[in-house]
Design an enzyme around this catalytic site. Structure first.
Site, PDB file in Angstrom:
ATOM      1  N   HIS A  86      -0.847   0.789  -9.476  1.00 34.57           N
ATOM      2  CA  HIS A  86      -1.754   0.122  -8.379  1.00 34.57           C
ATOM      3  C   HIS A  86      -2.265  -1.191  -9.364  1.00 34.57           C
ATOM      4  O   HIS A  86      -3.595  -1.360  -9.190  1.00 34.57           O
ATOM      5  CB  HIS A  86      -2.661   0.728  -7.899  1.00 34.57           C
ATOM      6  CG  HIS A  86      -2.995   0.201  -6.510  1.00 34.57           C
ATOM      7  ND1 HIS A  86      -3.333   0.689  -5.290  1.00 34.57           N
ATOM      8  CD2 HIS A  86      -3.377  -1.382  -6.325  1.00 34.57           C
ATOM      9  CE1 HIS A  86      -3.873  -0.262  -4.462  1.00 34.57           C
ATOM     10  NE2 HIS A  86      -3.898  -1.472  -4.931  1.00 34.57           N
TER      11      HIS A  86
ATOM     12  N   ARG B 185       0.890  -1.144  -0.014  1.00 32.65           N
ATOM     13  CA  ARG B 185      -0.063  -0.137  -0.119  1.00 32.65           C
ATOM     14  C   ARG B 185       0.977   1.161  -0.059  1.00 32.65           C
ATOM     15  O   ARG B 185       1.873   1.188   0.615  1.00 32.65           O
ATOM     16  CB  ARG B 185      -0.724  -0.020   1.259  1.00 32.65           C
ATOM     17  CG  ARG B 185      -2.223  -0.822   0.971  1.00 32.65           C
ATOM     18  CD  ARG B 185      -3.238  -0.271   0.305  1.00 32.65           C
ATOM     19  NE  ARG B 185      -4.407  -1.083   0.022  1.00 32.65           N
ATOM     20  CZ  ARG B 185      -4.501  -2.009  -0.795  1.00 32.65           C
ATOM     21  NH1 ARG B 185      -3.522  -2.325  -1.546  1.00 32.65           N
ATOM     22  NH2 ARG B 185      -5.683  -2.926  -0.866  1.00 32.65           N
TER      23      ARG B 185
HETATM   24  P1  NDP Z   1      -1.898 -11.466   4.710  1.00 36.88           P
HETATM   25  O1  NDP Z   1      -2.767 -10.935   5.697  1.00 36.88           O
HETATM   26  O2  NDP Z   1      -1.899 -12.887   4.163  1.00 36.88           O
HETATM   27  O3  NDP Z   1      -0.432 -11.411   4.966  1.00 36.88           O
HETATM   28  C1  NDP Z   1       0.091 -10.002   5.655  1.00 36.88           C
HETATM   29  C2  NDP Z   1       1.410 -10.268   6.134  1.00 36.88           C
HETATM   30  O4  NDP Z   1       1.864  -8.895   6.776  1.00 36.88           O
HETATM   31  C3  NDP Z   1       1.743 -11.141   7.340  1.00 36.88           C
HETATM   32  O5  NDP Z   1       2.664 -11.957   7.282  1.00 36.88           O
HETATM   33  C4  NDP Z   1       1.666 -10.283   8.506  1.00 36.88           C
HETATM   34  O6  NDP Z   1       2.210 -11.099   9.489  1.00 36.88           O
HETATM   35  C5  NDP Z   1       2.396  -9.371   8.213  1.00 36.88           C
HETATM   36  N1  NDP Z   1       2.249  -7.974   8.857  1.00 36.88           N
HETATM   37  C6  NDP Z   1       1.052  -7.412   9.022  1.00 36.88           C
HETATM   38  N2  NDP Z   1       1.402  -6.391   9.983  1.00 36.88           N
HETATM   39  C7  NDP Z   1       2.551  -6.546  10.408  1.00 36.88           C
HETATM   40  C8  NDP Z   1       3.567  -5.827  11.051  1.00 36.88           C
HETATM   41  N3  NDP Z   1       2.920  -4.893  12.114  1.00 36.88           N
HETATM   42  N4  NDP Z   1       4.735  -6.064  11.267  1.00 36.88           N
HETATM   43  C9  NDP Z   1       5.102  -7.117  10.491  1.00 36.88           C
HETATM   44  N5  NDP Z   1       4.537  -7.885   9.665  1.00 36.88           N
HETATM   45  C10 NDP Z   1       3.272  -7.514   9.701  1.00 36.88           C
HETATM   46  O7  NDP Z   1      -2.108 -10.451   3.498  1.00 36.88           O
HETATM   47  P2  NDP Z   1      -1.907 -10.852   1.932  1.00 36.88           P
HETATM   48  O8  NDP Z   1      -0.535 -11.486   1.762  1.00 36.88           O
HETATM   49  O9  NDP Z   1      -3.218 -11.444   1.274  1.00 36.88           O
HETATM   50  O10 NDP Z   1      -1.965  -9.424   1.274  1.00 36.88           O
HETATM   51  C11 NDP Z   1      -0.832  -8.425   1.663  1.00 36.88           C
HETATM   52  C12 NDP Z   1      -1.087  -6.934   1.268  1.00 36.88           C
HETATM   53  O11 NDP Z   1      -0.979  -6.961  -0.167  1.00 36.88           O
HETATM   54  C13 NDP Z   1      -2.762  -6.555   1.174  1.00 36.88           C
HETATM   55  O12 NDP Z   1      -3.124  -6.207   2.702  1.00 36.88           O
HETATM   56  C14 NDP Z   1      -2.805  -5.117   0.297  1.00 36.88           C
HETATM   57  O13 NDP Z   1      -2.663  -4.167   0.843  1.00 36.88           O
HETATM   58  C15 NDP Z   1      -1.595  -5.652  -0.540  1.00 36.88           C
HETATM   59  N6  NDP Z   1      -2.261  -5.813  -2.029  1.00 36.88           N
HETATM   60  C16 NDP Z   1      -1.920  -5.115  -3.106  1.00 36.88           C
HETATM   61  C17 NDP Z   1      -2.260  -5.344  -4.490  1.00 36.88           C
HETATM   62  C18 NDP Z   1      -1.731  -4.736  -5.567  1.00 36.88           C
HETATM   63  O14 NDP Z   1      -2.447  -4.676  -6.689  1.00 36.88           O
HETATM   64  N7  NDP Z   1      -0.854  -3.684  -5.303  1.00 36.88           N
HETATM   65  C19 NDP Z   1      -3.125  -6.348  -4.880  1.00 36.88           C
HETATM   66  C20 NDP Z   1      -3.511  -7.173  -3.645  1.00 36.88           C
HETATM   67  C21 NDP Z   1      -2.828  -6.832  -2.297  1.00 36.88           C
HETATM   68  P3  NDP Z   1       1.589 -12.194  10.150  1.00 36.88           P
HETATM   69  O15 NDP Z   1       1.877 -13.517   9.330  1.00 36.88           O
HETATM   70  O16 NDP Z   1       2.369 -12.578  11.550  1.00 36.88           O
HETATM   71  O17 NDP Z   1       0.163 -12.081  10.500  1.00 36.88           O
HETATM   72  C1  OXD Z   2      -5.966  -5.362  -3.176  1.00 37.10           C
HETATM   73  C2  OXD Z   2      -5.576  -4.244  -4.023  1.00 37.10           C
HETATM   74  O1  OXD Z   2      -6.016  -5.000  -2.002  1.00 37.10           O
HETATM   75  O2  OXD Z   2      -5.662  -4.595  -5.471  1.00 37.10           O
HETATM   76  O3  OXD Z   2      -6.445  -6.701  -3.551  1.00 37.10           O
HETATM   77  O4  OXD Z   2      -4.939  -3.424  -3.769  1.00 37.10           O
END
Ligand code: NDP
Ligand code: OXD
Length: 313
Positions: free
Chosen positions: A276, A228
């Site tokens: 994005h 993000r």
């Molecule tokens: P998940 O919830 O599966 O994974 C998130 C990861 O981030 C986990 O490993 C989590 O830790 C870690 N995390 C969260 N908070 C913290 C913190 N404070 N410190 C350290 N690690 C942290 O999410 P996804 O993999 O499904 O998606 C990740 C992000 O990708 C989405 O939230 C979205 O913002 C972004 N995204 C962007 C897209 C784009 O087109 N640019 C498309 C899709 C998604 P833990 O494993 O311990 O819970």
């Molecule tokens: C998502 C994105 O969160 O596209 O899936 O940003």
């Protein structure tokens, strides 16, 4: 439980195909209609208008059309119903492609070759094996793990950082605040796949970029952010690129989106910009998953991929 009606509330995304596919099984009300409607039990949303969801007296669940849910939590009167995020092979595959594409481009010196081509320069810089490069993935969740496993298969050394301990075969894992600096110190290419939460906002700042490993086969450290935009400070990235803290960056997300035309990131020679678009939410793949979830929920089953409200993702 009766077959619930759906409110579709998307901002900045054309609702046509989502509406058509959801309508195959259920009645769909398109925002701005539907506010306060007692017949609506589900909301399918992207950046819904604040206070909209709290106006629905019989809302049972909210479905994000993306993996991220920060756009839902931005609503100050969010009702206490389950929030379901996207977990889908199709979206995961798109993100893996983006990450691998950008890592390989930086690793194989795409920016240098593009600039050489413009100047018609025939010069082959030294090559180095993938195993000499450490890719550090911030956010070792659904998307981070999938990207990590393909990078491993290409021979890269892979590090991962998460909130809690997340062991993964072949990956050096680090967790929490105590693990952050050691993780960064062992990373050449930083890939950001974190969710945006109050804890992660602004985490990609100058101080963090300073901790990345610079003496490496790449000749500097690289940032790739597809999580993000508000995880990063655009100005700190520019500063880091200008003073050599960062060699190059690939950015899919920005503090302000669309990226303002005045931003220097658009024209910076060391920055690769995408709008994005790393992993698009495709209704053809995602709507069947949502409809299946709604049907199972009404049969008394549990919703899957429900967000942890306290954690914010
Ligand atoms: P998940 O919830 O599966 O994974 C998130 C990861 O981030 C986990 O490993 C989590 O830790 C870690 N995390 C969260 N908070 C913290 C913190 N404070 N410190 C350290 N690690 C942290 O999410 P996804 O993999 O499904 O998606 C990740 C992000 O990708 C989405 O939230 C979205 O913002 C972004 N995204 C962007 C897209 C784009 O087109 N640019 C498309 C899709 C998604 P833990 O494993 O311990 O819970
Ligand atoms: C998502 C994105 O969160 O596209 O899936 O940003």
């Amino acid at each position: 439980m009766e077959k619930g009606r759906i409110l579709l509330a998307l901002t900045g995304i054309h609702p046509g195909r989502w509406r058509e596919l959801l309508s195959a099984e259920r009645e769909v009300v398109l925002e701005p209609d539907g506010a306060s409607d007692p017949s609506i039990t589900y909301a399918v949303v992207w950046k819904q208008r604040p206070n909209l969801l709290s106006s629905l007296p019989n809302l049972r669940a909210v479905f994000s059309i993306g993996a991220g849910v920060d756009h839902i939590f931005a609503d100050p009167t969010l009702p206490d119903v389950p929030i379901v995020k996207v977990v889908a092979d199709n979206l995961t595959q798109y993100m893996t492609e983006y990450v691998v594409w950008r890592v390989l481009d930086h690793h194989r010196q795409g920016m240098l070759y593009r600039s050489q081509q413009q100047k018609k320069i025939w010069h082959e810089p030294p090559q180095r094996p993938a195993g000499d490069i450490s890719v550090g993935i911030m956010g070792l969740g659904t998307l981070g793990r999938a990207a990590a496993s393909v990078l491993l298969s290409l021979g890269f050394a892979v590090n991962g950082w998460s909130r809690s301990e997340r062991p993964m075969k072949g990956v050096s894992t680090y967790a929490g605040e105590a693990g952050l600096v050691p993780f960064l110190n062992a990373t050449d290419i930083l890939v950001v796949l974190l969710p945006l939460t109050p804890q992660t906002q602004g985490v990609i700042n100058y101080g963090v970029l300073k901790e990345l490993r610079k003496r490496n086969g790449l000749g500097g450290s690289v940032l790739i952010n597809a999580g993000r935009g508000k995880l990063q400070k655009d100005a700190d990235i520019l500063r880091a690129l200008e003073d050599g803290t960062l060699k190059e960056a690939s950015l899919d997300v920005f503090e302000v989106e669309p990226l303002p035309k005045t931003s220097r990131l658009w024209t910076h020679p060391k920055v690769f910009v995408t709008p994005h678009a790393a992993a698009t939410s495709d209704p053809v793949h995602l709507v069947p998953i949502m409809l299946r979830q709604m049907a199972a929920f009404e049969r008394g089953g549990k919703l899957e991929n429900v967000v942890d409200r306290d954690a914010g993702y």
